[in-house]
Design a protein around this motif. Structure first.
Motif, PDB file in Angstrom:
ATOM      1  N   LYS A  58       0.831  -1.211   0.000  1.00 18.01           N
ATOM      2  CA  LYS A  58       0.000   0.000   0.000  1.00 18.01           C
ATOM      3  C   LYS A  58       0.864   1.260   0.000  1.00 18.01           C
ATOM      4  O   LYS A  58       0.371   2.351   0.309  1.00 18.01           O
ATOM      5  N   TYR A  63      -2.282   6.092  -0.239  1.00 15.17           N
ATOM      6  CA  TYR A  63      -2.258   5.581   1.128  1.00 15.17           C
ATOM      7  C   TYR A  63      -1.148   6.220   1.967  1.00 15.17           C
ATOM      8  O   TYR A  63      -1.297   6.362   3.178  1.00 15.17           O
ATOM      9  N   GLY A 255     -14.650   4.817   8.801  1.00 11.74           N
ATOM     10  CA  GLY A 255     -16.030   4.435   9.038  1.00 11.74           C
ATOM     11  C   GLY A 255     -16.996   5.602   9.104  1.00 11.74           C
ATOM     12  O   GLY A 255     -18.162   5.426   9.438  1.00 11.74           O
ATOM     13  N   PRO A 316     -18.376   4.691  -2.454  1.00 11.28           N
ATOM     14  CA  PRO A 316     -17.683   5.794  -1.751  1.00 11.28           C
ATOM     15  C   PRO A 316     -16.170   5.733  -1.961  1.00 11.28           C
ATOM     16  O   PRO A 316     -15.536   6.742  -2.245  1.00 11.28           O
ATOM     17  N   VAL A 386      -9.940  -6.839   2.238  1.00  5.04           N
ATOM     18  CA  VAL A 386     -11.340  -6.402   2.120  1.00  5.04           C
ATOM     19  C   VAL A 386     -11.725  -5.600   3.367  1.00  5.04           C
ATOM     20  O   VAL A 386     -11.162  -5.804   4.452  1.00  5.04           O
TER      21      VAL A 386
HETATM   22  C1  HEM Z   1     -20.102   2.091   3.006  1.00  2.00           C
HETATM   23  C2  HEM Z   1     -19.083   2.170   3.848  1.00  2.00           C
HETATM   24  C3  HEM Z   1     -17.688   1.675   3.561  1.00  2.00           C
HETATM   25  C4  HEM Z   1     -17.063   1.499   2.360  1.00  2.00           C
HETATM   26  C5  HEM Z   1     -17.609   1.757   0.975  1.00  2.00           C
HETATM   27  C6  HEM Z   1     -15.733   1.001   2.653  1.00  2.00           C
HETATM   28  C7  HEM Z   1     -14.800   0.667   1.685  1.00  2.00           C
HETATM   29  C8  HEM Z   1     -13.581   0.070   1.952  1.00  2.00           C
HETATM   30  C9  HEM Z   1     -12.672  -0.433   0.950  1.00  2.00           C
HETATM   31  C10 HEM Z   1     -12.896  -0.385  -0.552  1.00  2.00           C
HETATM   32  C11 HEM Z   1     -11.610  -0.956   1.589  1.00  2.00           C
HETATM   33  C12 HEM Z   1     -10.409  -1.663   0.945  1.00  2.00           C
HETATM   34  C13 HEM Z   1      -9.351  -0.679   0.523  1.00  2.00           C
HETATM   35  C14 HEM Z   1      -8.260  -1.340  -0.310  1.00  2.00           C
HETATM   36  O1  HEM Z   1      -8.325  -2.521  -0.642  1.00  2.00           O
HETATM   37  O2  HEM Z   1      -7.307  -0.631  -0.650  1.00  2.00           O
HETATM   38  C15 HEM Z   1     -11.818  -0.756   3.009  1.00  2.00           C
HETATM   39  C16 HEM Z   1     -10.926  -1.129   3.987  1.00  2.00           C
HETATM   40  C17 HEM Z   1     -11.122  -0.862   5.328  1.00  2.00           C
HETATM   41  N1  HEM Z   1     -12.259  -0.346   5.916  1.00  2.00           N
HETATM   42 FE1  HEM Z   1     -13.963   0.145   4.980  1.00  2.00          FE
HETATM   43  N2  HEM Z   1     -15.585   0.905   4.009  1.00  2.00           N
HETATM   44  C18 HEM Z   1     -16.754   1.306   4.609  1.00  2.00           C
HETATM   45  C19 HEM Z   1     -17.038   1.326   5.962  1.00  2.00           C
HETATM   46  C20 HEM Z   1     -16.132   1.030   6.958  1.00  2.00           C
HETATM   47  C21 HEM Z   1     -16.401   1.082   8.376  1.00  2.00           C
HETATM   48  C22 HEM Z   1     -17.758   1.420   9.000  1.00  2.00           C
HETATM   49  C23 HEM Z   1     -15.234   0.802   9.016  1.00  2.00           C
HETATM   50  C24 HEM Z   1     -14.912   0.725  10.496  1.00  2.00           C
HETATM   51  C25 HEM Z   1     -15.699   1.110  11.458  1.00  2.00           C
HETATM   52  C26 HEM Z   1     -14.236   0.528   7.994  1.00  2.00           C
HETATM   53  C27 HEM Z   1     -12.916   0.215   8.233  1.00  2.00           C
HETATM   54  C28 HEM Z   1     -12.033  -0.232   7.258  1.00  2.00           C
HETATM   55  C29 HEM Z   1     -10.675  -0.693   7.562  1.00  2.00           C
HETATM   56  C30 HEM Z   1     -10.026  -0.720   8.932  1.00  2.00           C
HETATM   57  C31 HEM Z   1     -10.112  -1.096   6.344  1.00  2.00           C
HETATM   58  C32 HEM Z   1      -8.735  -1.703   6.127  1.00  2.00           C
HETATM   59  C33 HEM Z   1      -8.838  -3.215   6.192  1.00  2.00           C
HETATM   60  C34 HEM Z   1      -7.523  -3.949   5.988  1.00  2.00           C
HETATM   61  O3  HEM Z   1      -6.749  -3.599   5.099  1.00  2.00           O
HETATM   62  O4  HEM Z   1      -7.298  -4.914   6.744  1.00  2.00           O
HETATM   63  N3  HEM Z   1     -14.824   0.682   6.759  1.00  2.00           N
HETATM   64  N4  HEM Z   1     -13.033  -0.150   3.216  1.00  2.00           N
END
Ligand code: HEM
Length: 440
Positions: A58, A63, A255, A316, A386
Motif C-alpha cells: 500500500k 495511502y 467508518g 464511496p 477487504v
Molecule cells: C459504506 C461504507 C464503507 C465502504 C464503501 C468502505 C470501503 C472500503 C474499501 C474499498 C476498503 C479496501 C481498501 C483497499 O483494498 O485498498 C476498506 C478497507 C477498510 N475499511 Fe472500509 N468501508 C466502509 C465502511 C467502513 C467502516 C464502517 C469501518 C470501520 C468502522 C471501515 C474500516 C475499514 C478498515 C479498517 C479497512 C482496512 C482493512 C484492511 O486492510 O485490513 N470501513 N473499506
C-alpha cells in the motif's frame, strides 16, 4: 494527459472512466516512473486484490498521504504489522457486535428525526450534512461510548479538514514536505493534533477507568473499544498506545465519510426513483415497531438491496491503489516490480462484462442470487484487505434508511438537475444534498 490536466484535478473518477472507455481494460499511462496502470477488467482486478499481500504493497501516494493520519492502522499498513493487527481487530467486527451497531444507528437517526419533527412540513434540509453527523455519531459511539458528543463538532471538523488536506496532497506529487509551515500543512497538522487529542483522551479514560477504582467509568467503556484494546495488548499485558491510537483514528476516518456518502447517494437515488422509495416504505411498514437489530436488517431485503445497488453505482471508495512488489503478468503484458496499479470500483460498477444494462438503477439485481459475490461488485474491495467494517456499514445503512423512511418522505427540490459527484476521499454530492422532507 497534459490536455486532460484540468479534468484530472477536477473530476478524477470521470477521467479514469474516460481512459477506460477510450483505451480498454489495461491502460498504461505515459509516465516513466513509476510505471502506472489502470486495470478495469473485473476478473483481473479481483485476481490482483485477492492475491497474497506479499505481492503488493500500500505504499502509494493515496495511502502514504492517508497514513499521515492513520499511521500503521489497518487501512494503510503493510505486512508486518498488518496481518497481526487484522487478526487482533477481527473480534471487534464479529457478527455478535452488530446488534449494538444497529442500536447506535437507530439512536443516531432518531435524535436527528426529533429535530426534523420540529420543522414545518415541506422544509428543505441538507441531507448530506445529516448523514455525515449520523454516521459520525454511530462510529464515534462505538469507539468512545456516549460521552464523545461533548466534542462532536470539533471532531467532525477535524476529521473533514484533515481528510480534505490529505486529498489535496494525494493529487499533487510535488506537495511540500510536511515540516514546511505552509498554510495547508499547518491546517493539516492542527486537525491531526485535534484528532490525536480526542483519541488520547479516550485511551487515558480507558486506562484510568480500567485501573480498578472507577468501577462506574469502567462499565461505561463500549465493548467495541474493549475488544480493540484487548487485541492490541503487548505480550507483557501493557498497552501499545501508538497501535491503539492508529487503529482508532483509522476506524474514525474509514467508518465515517464512507457510510455518509453511501447514505447520501441512497437518498438521492430513491428520490430519483420514487416507485422504489414507495416499495421501501411498504417493506418498512411491515416491521415490528421499536426493534432495531440484525433481525430487523434480515427483514429488510429490499432496503438492503437498494443500499447495495447504490454502492455499485456510487462506491464511496471509488479508487484503490497498490504498488507491485513482484513482477507480474496482466492482460498479456508484463508489469514490472514497483508499478502503480489503479483500480476503480466506480468503473467496475459500470462494466458491461459484470452487469446487464449497467447504467440502470435496479436494486432487484441484489434480490436474487448473491450478487455481492459478483466479480464487478467491489465497493468494499476484496481479498485479504477487504473492508473489515463491511457488515458494520451495511447494517448501519439499512437501519438508517428504514427508520427514516418509516417517518419521512424525502424528495429533491423542484427543478433540481442530476448531480455529478465530487470525487474526493469519497464520492460526495458537490454542494451538499438539499432535500424536501415531509412527514408521512
Ligand atoms: C459504506 C461504507 C464503507 C465502504 C464503501 C468502505 C470501503 C472500503 C474499501 C474499498 C476498503 C479496501 C481498501 C483497499 O483494498 O485498498 C476498506 C478497507 C477498510 N475499511 Fe472500509 N468501508 C466502509 C465502511 C467502513 C467502516 C464502517 C469501518 C470501520 C468502522 C471501515 C474500516 C475499514 C478498515 C479498517 C479497512 C482496512 C482493512 C484492511 O486492510 O485490513 N470501513 N473499506
Amino acid at each position: 494527459m497534459l490536455a486532460a490536466f484540468r479534468t484530472i484535478r477536477r473530476d478524477p473518477a470521470a477521467f479514469l472512466e474516460q481512459m477506460w472507455r477510450d483505451y480498454g481494460d489495461v491502460v498504461q499511462f505515459p509516465i516513466p516512473r513509476p510505471p502506472v496502470y489502470l486495470l478495469s477488467s473485473p476478473a483481473q482486478v479481483r485476481s490482483v486484490l485477492t492475491d497474497s499481500v506479499s505481492t503488493q504493497s500500500k505504499r502509494t501516494l493515496q495511502y502514504d498521504n492517508l497514513a499521515i493520519l492513520t499511521g500503521d492502522g489497518l487501512l494503510t499498513a503493510d505486512d508486518p504489522p498488518w496481518r497481526g493487527h487484522r487478526r487482533a481487530m477481527q473480534p471487534a467486527f464479529h457478527h455478535g457486535q452488530l446488534d449494538a451497531v444497529c442500536a447506535s444507528a437507530a439512536h443516531a437517526a432518531e435524535s436527528y428525526l426529533q429535530a426534523w419533527d420540529l420543522l414545518a412540513d415541506g422544509s428543505t434540509v441538507d441531507v448530506d450534512k445529516a448523514m455525515m453527523e449520523i454516521s459520525l455519531q454511530v462510529v464515534a459511539t462505538s469507539l468512545f461510548g456516549s460521552d464523545w458528543r461533548q466534542d462532536a463538532g470539533g471532531l467532525t471538523r477535524a476529521t473533514i479538514t484533515a481528510l480534505d488536506e490529505v486529498v489535496v496532497r494525494a493529487r499533487n506529487p510535488l506537495a511540500s514536505p510536511l515540516w514546511l509551515p505552509t498554510i495547508r500543512n499547518r491546517r493539516l497538522t492542527r486537525a491531526k493534533a485535534q484528532l490525536d487529542r480526542a483519541v488520547d483522551a479516550l485511551i487515558d479514560g480507558y486506562v484510568s477507568g480500567s485501573s480498578s477504582v472507577a468501577e462506574s467509568q469502567a462499565s461505561a467503556i463500549p465493548p467495541f473499544l474493549e475488544l480493540v484494546i484487548a487485541g492490541l495488548r503487548n505480550k507483557d499485558g501493557s498497552l501499545d498506545r501508538s497501535a491503539v491510537r492508529d487503529e482508532l483514528v483509522t476506524f474514525l476516518v474509514a467508518g465515517h465519510e464512507t457510510v455518509a456518502s453511501a447514505l447520501s447517494w441512497t437518498w438521492y437515488l430513491l428520490a430519483e426513483h420514487p416507485e422504489v422509495a414507495a416499495d421501501v416504505r411498504a417493506e418498512v411498514d411491515e416491521l415490528t415497531p421499536g426493534s432495531w437489530d440484525m433481525a430487523t436488517v434480515a427483514a429488510l431485503p429490499l432496503t438492503s438491496a437498494v443500499v447495495d445497488e447504490t454502492l455499485r453505482l456510487y462506491p464511496p471508495a471509488w479508487v484503490l491503489t497498490r504498488t507491485t512488489t513482484v513482477e507480474r503478468e496482466l492482460g498479456g503484458s508484463s508489469v514490472p516490480t514497483g508499478s502503480l496499479l489503479i483500480m476503480s470500483p466506480w468503473i467496475l460498477g459500470r462494466h458491461p462484462e459484470a452487469w446487464d444494462d449497467p447504467q440502470r438503477f435496479d436494486p432487484s439485481r441484489f434480490l436474487t442470487g448473491n450478487s455481492r459475490n459478483r466479480l464487478g461488485y467491489l465497493p468494499f474491495g476484496a481479498g485479504p484487505r477487504v473492508c473489515i467494517g463491511r457488515e458494520f456499514a451495511l447494517a448501519e445503512a439499512a437501519i438508517v434508511v428504514a427508520l427514516m423512511s418509516a417517518r419521512f418522505e424525502l424528495s429533491r427540490p423542484p427543478g433540481s438537475s442530476p448531480l455529478t459527484p465530487l470525487s474526493s476521499v469519497t464520492l460526495r454530492p458537490p454542494d451538499g444534498l438539499p432535500m424536501v422532507v415531509r412527514r408521512r
